[in-house]
Design a protein around this motif. Structure first.
Motif, PDB file in Angstrom:
ATOM      1  N   MET A   1      -4.463 -14.405  -3.423  1.00  0.00           N
ATOM      2  CA  MET A   1      -6.050 -14.421  -3.999  1.00  0.00           C
ATOM      3  C   MET A   1      -6.419 -12.772  -3.551  1.00  0.00           C
ATOM      4  SD  MET A   1      -6.982 -16.989  -5.332  1.00  0.00           S
ATOM      5  CE  MET A   1      -7.258 -18.678  -5.236  1.00  0.00           C
ATOM      6  N   PRO A   2      -7.502 -12.137  -4.298  1.00  0.00           N
ATOM      7  CA  PRO A   2      -7.784 -11.156  -3.785  1.00  0.00           C
ATOM      8  C   PRO A   2      -8.728 -10.758  -2.572  1.00  0.00           C
ATOM      9  CG  PRO A   2      -8.807 -11.702  -6.080  1.00  0.00           C
ATOM     10  CD  PRO A   2      -8.149 -12.742  -5.538  1.00  0.00           C
ATOM     11  N   PHE A   3      -9.354 -11.751  -2.150  1.00  0.00           N
ATOM     12  CA  PHE A   3     -10.126 -11.381  -0.920  1.00  0.00           C
ATOM     13  C   PHE A   3      -9.027 -10.980   0.307  1.00  0.00           C
ATOM     14  CE2 PHE A   3     -12.415 -12.767   2.762  1.00  0.00           C
ATOM     15  CZ  PHE A   3     -13.610 -12.319   2.591  1.00  0.00           C
ATOM     16  N   PRO A   4      -7.978 -11.701   0.487  1.00  0.00           N
ATOM     17  CA  PRO A   4      -7.320 -11.365   1.785  1.00  0.00           C
ATOM     18  C   PRO A   4      -6.915  -9.649   1.604  1.00  0.00           C
ATOM     19  CG  PRO A   4      -6.514 -13.492   0.976  1.00  0.00           C
ATOM     20  CD  PRO A   4      -7.437 -12.809   0.041  1.00  0.00           C
ATOM     21  N   ILE A   5      -6.674  -9.346   0.183  1.00  0.00           N
ATOM     22  CA  ILE A   5      -6.191  -8.023   0.055  1.00  0.00           C
ATOM     23  C   ILE A   5      -7.341  -6.860   0.380  1.00  0.00           C
ATOM     24  CG2 ILE A   5      -5.076  -6.341  -1.384  1.00  0.00           C
ATOM     25  CD1 ILE A   5      -3.443  -8.776  -0.750  1.00  0.00           C
TER      26      ILE A   5
ATOM     27  N   VAL B   1       0.914  -1.105   0.049  1.00  0.00           N
ATOM     28  CA  VAL B   1      -0.225   0.065   0.020  1.00  0.00           C
ATOM     29  C   VAL B   1       0.911   1.227   0.098  1.00  0.00           C
ATOM     30  CG1 VAL B   1      -1.491   1.395   1.633  1.00  0.00           C
ATOM     31  CG2 VAL B   1      -1.968  -1.199   1.012  1.00  0.00           C
ATOM     32  N   GLN B   2       1.918   1.067   0.848  1.00  0.00           N
ATOM     33  CA  GLN B   2       2.873   2.340   0.795  1.00  0.00           C
ATOM     34  C   GLN B   2       3.678   2.650  -0.344  1.00  0.00           C
ATOM     35  OE1 GLN B   2       1.953   4.183   3.605  1.00  0.00           O
ATOM     36  NE2 GLN B   2       4.120   4.814   3.127  1.00  0.00           N
ATOM     37  N   ARG B   3       3.673   1.551  -1.095  1.00  0.00           N
ATOM     38  CA  ARG B   3       4.228   1.671  -2.672  1.00  0.00           C
ATOM     39  C   ARG B   3       3.212   2.245  -3.529  1.00  0.00           C
ATOM     40  NH1 ARG B   3       6.132  -3.827  -4.626  1.00  0.00           N
ATOM     41  NH2 ARG B   3       6.601  -2.539  -6.359  1.00  0.00           N
ATOM     42  N   GLY B   4       2.089   2.361  -3.076  1.00  0.00           N
ATOM     43  CA  GLY B   4       0.937   2.920  -4.192  1.00  0.00           C
ATOM     44  C   GLY B   4       0.574   1.914  -5.087  1.00  0.00           C
ATOM     45  N   LEU B   5       0.440   0.608  -4.781  1.00  0.00           N
ATOM     46  CA  LEU B   5      -0.201  -0.459  -5.641  1.00  0.00           C
ATOM     47  C   LEU B   5      -1.719  -0.435  -5.619  1.00  0.00           C
ATOM     48  CD1 LEU B   5       2.519  -3.098  -5.550  1.00  0.00           C
ATOM     49  CD2 LEU B   5       2.472  -1.311  -7.080  1.00  0.00           C
ATOM     50  N   SER B   6      -2.224  -0.699  -6.475  1.00  0.00           N
ATOM     51  CA  SER B   6      -3.648  -1.158  -6.721  1.00  0.00           C
ATOM     52  C   SER B   6      -3.882  -2.515  -5.945  1.00  0.00           C
ATOM     53  CB  SER B   6      -4.245  -1.107  -8.003  1.00  0.00           C
ATOM     54  OG  SER B   6      -3.706  -2.261  -8.800  1.00  0.00           O
ATOM     55  N   VAL B   7      -5.295  -2.780  -5.728  1.00  0.00           N
ATOM     56  CA  VAL B   7      -5.793  -4.084  -5.090  1.00  0.00           C
ATOM     57  C   VAL B   7      -5.070  -5.239  -6.128  1.00  0.00           C
ATOM     58  CG1 VAL B   7      -7.436  -5.560  -4.506  1.00  0.00           C
ATOM     59  CG2 VAL B   7      -7.614  -3.545  -3.915  1.00  0.00           C
ATOM     60  N   ARG B   8      -5.268  -5.100  -7.508  1.00  0.00           N
ATOM     61  CA  ARG B   8      -4.949  -6.153  -8.318  1.00  0.00           C
ATOM     62  C   ARG B   8      -3.180  -6.246  -8.189  1.00  0.00           C
ATOM     63  NH1 ARG B   8      -5.910  -9.328 -11.352  1.00  0.00           N
ATOM     64  NH2 ARG B   8      -7.300  -9.551 -12.637  1.00  0.00           N
ATOM     65  N   GLU B   9      -2.628  -5.208  -8.269  1.00  0.00           N
ATOM     66  CA  GLU B   9      -1.113  -5.051  -8.414  1.00  0.00           C
ATOM     67  C   GLU B   9      -0.596  -5.673  -6.805  1.00  0.00           C
ATOM     68  OE1 GLU B   9      -0.450  -1.404 -10.958  1.00  0.00           O
ATOM     69  OE2 GLU B   9      -0.780  -1.071  -8.914  1.00  0.00           O
ATOM     70  N   ILE B  10      -1.350  -5.332  -5.877  1.00  0.00           N
ATOM     71  CA  ILE B  10      -0.907  -6.111  -4.635  1.00  0.00           C
ATOM     72  C   ILE B  10      -0.892  -7.696  -4.516  1.00  0.00           C
ATOM     73  CG2 ILE B  10      -1.402  -6.078  -2.187  1.00  0.00           C
ATOM     74  CD1 ILE B  10      -2.093  -3.303  -2.199  1.00  0.00           C
ATOM     75  N   SER B  11      -2.390  -7.947  -4.954  1.00  0.00           N
ATOM     76  CA  SER B  11      -2.638  -9.383  -5.288  1.00  0.00           C
ATOM     77  C   SER B  11      -1.420 -10.168  -6.351  1.00  0.00           C
ATOM     78  CB  SER B  11      -3.817  -9.677  -6.065  1.00  0.00           C
ATOM     79  OG  SER B  11      -4.778  -9.469  -5.079  1.00  0.00           O
ATOM     80  N   LEU B  12      -0.972  -9.725  -7.189  1.00  0.00           N
ATOM     81  CA  LEU B  12       0.006 -10.287  -8.063  1.00  0.00           C
ATOM     82  C   LEU B  12       1.344 -10.195  -7.372  1.00  0.00           C
ATOM     83  CD1 LEU B  12      -1.129  -9.015 -11.392  1.00  0.00           C
ATOM     84  CD2 LEU B  12      -1.445 -11.260 -10.513  1.00  0.00           C
ATOM     85  N   ALA B  13       1.944  -8.962  -6.647  1.00  0.00           N
ATOM     86  CA  ALA B  13       2.960  -8.956  -6.241  1.00  0.00           C
ATOM     87  C   ALA B  13       3.302 -10.015  -5.040  1.00  0.00           C
ATOM     88  CB  ALA B  13       3.311  -7.417  -5.537  1.00  0.00           C
ATOM     89  N   LEU B  14       2.163 -10.374  -4.375  1.00  0.00           N
ATOM     90  CA  LEU B  14       2.058 -10.934  -3.005  1.00  0.00           C
ATOM     91  C   LEU B  14       1.707 -12.438  -3.467  1.00  0.00           C
ATOM     92  CD1 LEU B  14       0.914  -8.696  -0.061  1.00  0.00           C
ATOM     93  CD2 LEU B  14       3.143  -9.021  -0.886  1.00  0.00           C
ATOM     94  N   HIS B  15       1.464 -12.536  -4.668  1.00  0.00           N
ATOM     95  CA  HIS B  15       0.983 -14.051  -5.237  1.00  0.00           C
ATOM     96  C   HIS B  15      -0.290 -14.433  -4.278  1.00  0.00           C
ATOM     97  CE1 HIS B  15       4.461 -13.985  -7.602  1.00  0.00           C
ATOM     98  NE2 HIS B  15       5.200 -13.954  -6.631  1.00  0.00           N
TER      99      HIS B  15
END
Length: 167
Positions: free
Chosen positions: A162-166, A146-160
């Motif tokens: 699923m979207p729900f935990p994000i 979040v601090q890096r400014g990523l979107s929900v989708r980008e965070i999901s992909l960066a952390l491998h």
């Protein structure tokens, strides 16, 4: 078709394999056409139990997602175009999953009221949240993205993830 829901991404998220191991498996799949999961098991990278758990998670999340739809349809063809031999058997309690899915659908509705789509970005109004999150925990990892400014989708992909935990 959601990359966050690919079997390889799930295995990465659960810490069962590395990105390099997944890349190697995809390269092997491209050359010989064997399913990625089978390649990982045969090469000893992933145990069959871990593969089964990842497939069960994928099935569970797909069902939960389908149960959260407010409109649409889908069809299930158990045979498909080209039948394949059963390689990993999974069995999930359908009634229990449907009950859990109904609960998840209700949670999704609440979340979607606040966060309408995966392109949304979060912000930290109070930076002390970063200090309060246990170092290395899922919350700390998400907050760092979040601090890096990523979107929900980008965070999901960066952390491998699923979207729900994000969400």
């Amino acid at each position: 078709t959601d990359p966050a829901e690919y079997l390889g991404q799930i295995l990465l998220n659960t810490g069962v394999l590395t990105e390099a191991q997944l890349r190697d498996a995809y390269a092997a799949q491209a050359s010989d056409g064997i399913l990625v999961g089978r390649i990982l098991v045969v090469n000893g990278v992933v145990g069959e139990s871990a593969l089964r758990q990842a497939i069960e998670l994928k099935i569970r999340e797909s069902l939960f997602d389908a149960l959260s739809w407010t409109d649409g349809g889908f069809s299930f063809d158990p045979v498909g175009d080209s039948p394949r031999p059963l390689e990993v058997e999974v069995a999930l309690p359908l009634a229990e999953l449907v009950a859990q899915g109904a609960e998840r659908a209700a949670q999704w509705r609440l979340l979607r009221n606040e966060i309408p789509d995966d392109g949304c970005r979060f912000f930290l109004p109070d930076r002390t949240w970063l200090d309060r999150a246990k170092r290395g925990s899922p919350s700390a990892l998400i907050l760092a993205e979040v601090q890096r400014g990523l979107s929900v989708r980008e965070i999901s992909l960066a952390l491998h993830s699923m979207p729900f935990p994000i969400y």
